[in-house]
Design a protein around this motif. Structure first.
Motif, PDB file in Angstrom:
ATOM      1  N   GLU A 199      31.294   8.049  -0.812  1.00 17.88           N
ATOM      2  CA  GLU A 199      31.080   9.015   0.255  1.00 17.88           C
ATOM      3  C   GLU A 199      31.747  10.322  -0.158  1.00 17.88           C
ATOM      4  O   GLU A 199      32.956  10.370  -0.357  1.00 17.88           O
ATOM      5  CB  GLU A 199      31.686   8.513   1.571  1.00 17.88           C
ATOM      6  N   VAL A 202      31.408  16.721   2.521  1.00 22.04           N
ATOM      7  CA  VAL A 202      30.430  17.804   2.571  1.00 22.04           C
ATOM      8  C   VAL A 202      31.188  19.103   2.806  1.00 22.04           C
ATOM      9  O   VAL A 202      31.872  19.266   3.818  1.00 22.04           O
ATOM     10  CB  VAL A 202      29.404  17.574   3.700  1.00 22.04           C
ATOM     11  N   VAL A 207      22.889  19.785   3.348  1.00 21.21           N
ATOM     12  CA  VAL A 207      22.607  18.368   3.538  1.00 21.21           C
ATOM     13  C   VAL A 207      21.424  18.217   4.474  1.00 21.21           C
ATOM     14  O   VAL A 207      21.158  19.067   5.325  1.00 21.21           O
ATOM     15  CB  VAL A 207      23.832  17.614   4.114  1.00 21.21           C
ATOM     16  N   SER A 209      20.454  16.661   7.376  1.00 19.09           N
ATOM     17  CA  SER A 209      20.933  15.964   8.564  1.00 19.09           C
ATOM     18  C   SER A 209      20.401  16.684   9.798  1.00 19.09           C
ATOM     19  O   SER A 209      20.515  17.907   9.922  1.00 19.09           O
ATOM     20  CB  SER A 209      22.460  15.936   8.599  1.00 19.09           C
ATOM     21  N   ARG A 219      32.667  15.487   7.791  1.00 13.78           N
ATOM     22  CA  ARG A 219      31.302  15.077   7.434  1.00 13.78           C
ATOM     23  C   ARG A 219      31.294  14.613   5.979  1.00 13.78           C
ATOM     24  O   ARG A 219      31.804  15.294   5.089  1.00 13.78           O
ATOM     25  CB  ARG A 219      30.331  16.226   7.654  1.00 13.78           C
ATOM     26  N   ARG A 221      28.768  12.677   2.892  1.00 14.09           N
ATOM     27  CA  ARG A 221      27.423  12.299   2.442  1.00 14.09           C
ATOM     28  C   ARG A 221      27.520  11.086   1.517  1.00 14.09           C
ATOM     29  O   ARG A 221      28.328  11.065   0.603  1.00 14.09           O
ATOM     30  CB  ARG A 221      26.759  13.458   1.682  1.00 14.09           C
ATOM     31  N   ASP A 242      22.313   9.437   0.451  1.00 14.77           N
ATOM     32  CA  ASP A 242      22.017  10.773   0.988  1.00 14.77           C
ATOM     33  C   ASP A 242      22.130  10.858   2.501  1.00 14.77           C
ATOM     34  O   ASP A 242      21.973  11.941   3.059  1.00 14.77           O
ATOM     35  CB  ASP A 242      20.644  11.275   0.548  1.00 14.77           C
ATOM     36  N   ASP A 243      22.415   9.747   3.170  1.00  9.16           N
ATOM     37  CA  ASP A 243      22.642   9.842   4.607  1.00  9.16           C
ATOM     38  C   ASP A 243      24.006  10.490   4.863  1.00  9.16           C
ATOM     39  O   ASP A 243      24.942  10.324   4.089  1.00  9.16           O
ATOM     40  CB  ASP A 243      22.598   8.451   5.256  1.00  9.16           C
ATOM     41  N   VAL A 244      24.089  11.222   5.956  1.00 12.54           N
ATOM     42  CA  VAL A 244      25.307  11.948   6.298  1.00 12.54           C
ATOM     43  C   VAL A 244      25.923  11.308   7.538  1.00 12.54           C
ATOM     44  O   VAL A 244      25.230  11.025   8.517  1.00 12.54           O
ATOM     45  CB  VAL A 244      24.991  13.437   6.549  1.00 12.54           C
TER      46      VAL A 244
END
Length: 580
Positions: A199, A202, A207, A209, A219, A221, A242-244
């Protein structure tokens, strides 16, 4: 093999004086010495009958076991110390063939709360009476708990060093950040965890999101994720790469990063999860995850992110030793990730700078058609210093320029802009081509600028239908004839610009009525392990569409370059007289 308790128990009794009353003085002394050795030494000594029941144990063994000697007589080891690990087949084999054997005995020994795990190295010998009958065994044991613990720790230390050495070779093999993160999680899943993710914090990076960051959250990513196949199936509902995610003050990942220390925790097996992360914890528990380890990814200057690991099913829970190993591993990976992030920033900056400078060459005279291309290297090499230009000069003349600054990166891109501006200024002075190159060579050398560059000038004059050339160490141009054939324009070449010793020559060649003049950089033709003459000859074997548009011609040339293994940037500048 003999009857129960066949050994003469009087030989093992406390009444030594009575036993030796009729013995000689010498025999008495020998007996007392032997008894002192057996009962006063640091070795555990026991005598067993043929059913492996104790007939005698010395005081040292009684202290070790935590059971008085008299309470052990007539009982087996398993009855005296339940749960002790000892291969029963070893003493049975000694009884059968009489060959002494060694065995390792391990278990919790001692009395009450002082019971501790201990290990003993014991040797069994067979006993026979004067008639040759087998009457039992004698076992002599020496404690090896501390030496074994030291050896185990040494083996674990060697294993950790081997793992960290392997990590150095397998993590950070490229300057791509996403690849480095994936290498890290794949490595720990193989050697340290059942599942892992990286992780990244950010900062200023864009990003994908749909949510705006909430106040007071950090935050992160998810840059990479890996898991053993069976766990990956059970974790299918969790976030992917790539999910935040937003992490509040109670988030283990945030706490780990802010404190700069590993965070180890066990998931309760029955208690209902509560709090802002209850849903995620419930998914973890449903997947069989019972232990988590979060390690900060930090460099000397800043926090990069965290490495989160989980264990599930029958895997043991993470220990403090696992946390130490993971922290050392994360420290090495963090530097590789910082290098990748720095490279990405510099590469993007250099590429944007070069694209801005090469957005369009200056418009030539209306009677000249031009087209250009710039193609970065396809092997993740840092952007180079290739450039091109076209300048409209008095009397309908057009000057084409192409060059290549040695080296890569932001410095090469900046140097390229200096060369381009300097040659534009020299072109406006009206001096001959060879004098332009000589002046540029002296100016660069005198300024202390360390970036040399190759450069080719081509001046088209419609009044004489000729093209004049001057070359500073660059590759010769190509003439693409109206029928599609390709040929080189041989030229004398002086040294690259920046040496301060350049002597150059202007030569004139016939124009290319209806054809195309192509200038290019070495990325188009150079191949590792191949002679440049071979590469140039292969280029002349191209057959391009006669009368085709310049963009179509450049696309065909780049398609040819793509069939090789281009490892450098490619710049192309094509020109053709209009109305021919």
């Amino acid at each position: 093999m003999g009857s129960d308790f066949p050994l003469p128990r009087t030989l093992l009794s406390e009444d030594v004086e009575t036993l030796l009353a009729g013995a000689t003085a010498e025999l008495g002394r020998e007996y007392r010495v032997l008894r002192e050795i057996v009962e006063g030494g640091a070795a555990a000594v026991a005598v067993l009958d043929t059913r492996l029941r104790y007939v005698y144990v010395n005081p040292h063994m009684a202290r070790i076991v935590g059971v008085p000697a008299e309470d052990q007589l007539g009982r087996t080891l398993a009855e005296v110390i339940p749960g002790v690990e000892r291969p029963e087949e070893v003493p049975q084999a000694v009884l059968r063939d009489g060959r002494p054997r060694d065995v390792l005995i391990a278990g919790h020994m001692g009395a009450g709360t002082s019971r501790t795990p201990r290990e003993w190295h014991s040797t069994y010998h067979r006993l026979q009476n004067e008639r040759g009958e087998i009457v039992g065994l004698v076992a002599i044991g020496v404690e090896v708990t501390e030496p074994r613990r030291y050896l185990n720790e040494l083996e674990r230390a060697h294993g950790r060093m081997a793992m960290l050495h392997a990590a150095t070779l397998r993590i950070g093999t490229t300057l791509d950040l996403e690849t480095t993160c994936q290498e890290l999680v794949d490595f720990v899943v193989r050697d340290l965890a059942d599942g892992a993710s990286v992780e990244l914090v950010v900062e200023n990076e864009p990003v994908r999101s749909p949510r705006a960051p909430s106040a007071g959250v950090m935050r992160m990513r998810r840059a990479a994720v890996s898991a053993r196949p069976e766990l990956a199936v059970r974790l299918g509902g969790l976030a992917g790469p790539d999910d935040v995610n937003d992490h509040g003050p109670t988030s283990p990942m945030r706490r780990c990063l802010e404190r700069g220390r590993p965070f180890v925790t066990s998931l309760p097996s029955r208690a209902r999860p509560r709090g802002p992360y209850a849903e995620r914890l419930a998914l973890y528990r449903a997947a069989g995850i019972h232990s988590t380890l979060v390690v900060p990814l930090r460099t000397d200057s800043r926090s990069v992110g965290v490495l989160a690991m989980v264990r599930a099913g029958s895997s043991p829970a993470f220990t403090a030793e696992d946390a130490v190993v993971a922290q050392e591993l994360a420290g090495r990976a963090s530097h590789a990730m910082e290098r990748a992030q720095r490279y990405t920033r510099e590469h993007t900056m250099a590429l944007e700078l070069q694209r801005a400078l090469l957005s369009e060459p200056t418009l030539p005279h209306p009677d000249l058609e031009t087209a250009s291309r710039y193609l970065p290297a396809d092997d993740s090499a840092v952007v180079g210093g290739d450039w091109y230009d076209s300048l409209a000069l008095p009397q309908g003349r057009n000057l084409l320029v192409i060059g290549d600054v040695m080296g890569h990166g932001v410095e090469a891109a900046v140097a390229m802009s200096h060369y381009r501006s300097m040659l534009r200024a020299l072109a406006s002075s009206g001096m001959p081509l060879h004098e332009m190159l000589a002046a540029a060579d002296r100016m660069v050398a005198g300024s202390g600028f360390e970036r040399v560059a190759t450069c080719l000038l081509a001046l088209g004059d419609p009044a004489t239908d000729t093209v004049s050339y001057a070359n500073a160490g660059h590759l010769p141009p190509l003439r693409i004839l109206p029928d599609g054939r390709v040929e080189l324009v041989p030229l004398p070449a002086g040294p690259p610009l920046g040496t301060g010793m350049g002597v150059y020559e202007t030569v004139s060649r016939p124009g290319v009525p209806g054809g195309v003049l192509l200038l290019y950089t070495d990325g188009l033709v150079e191949r590792r392990g191949e002679d440049i003459d071979v590469s140039l000859h292969r280029l002349t074997e191209l057959r391009l569409p006669p009368g085709g548009g310049l963009d179509e011609i450049l696309d065909g040339i780049l398609a040819h370059a793509a069939t090789g293994s281009a490892r450098d940037d490619i710049a192309l500048l094509a020109a053709r007289t209009r109305g021919v």
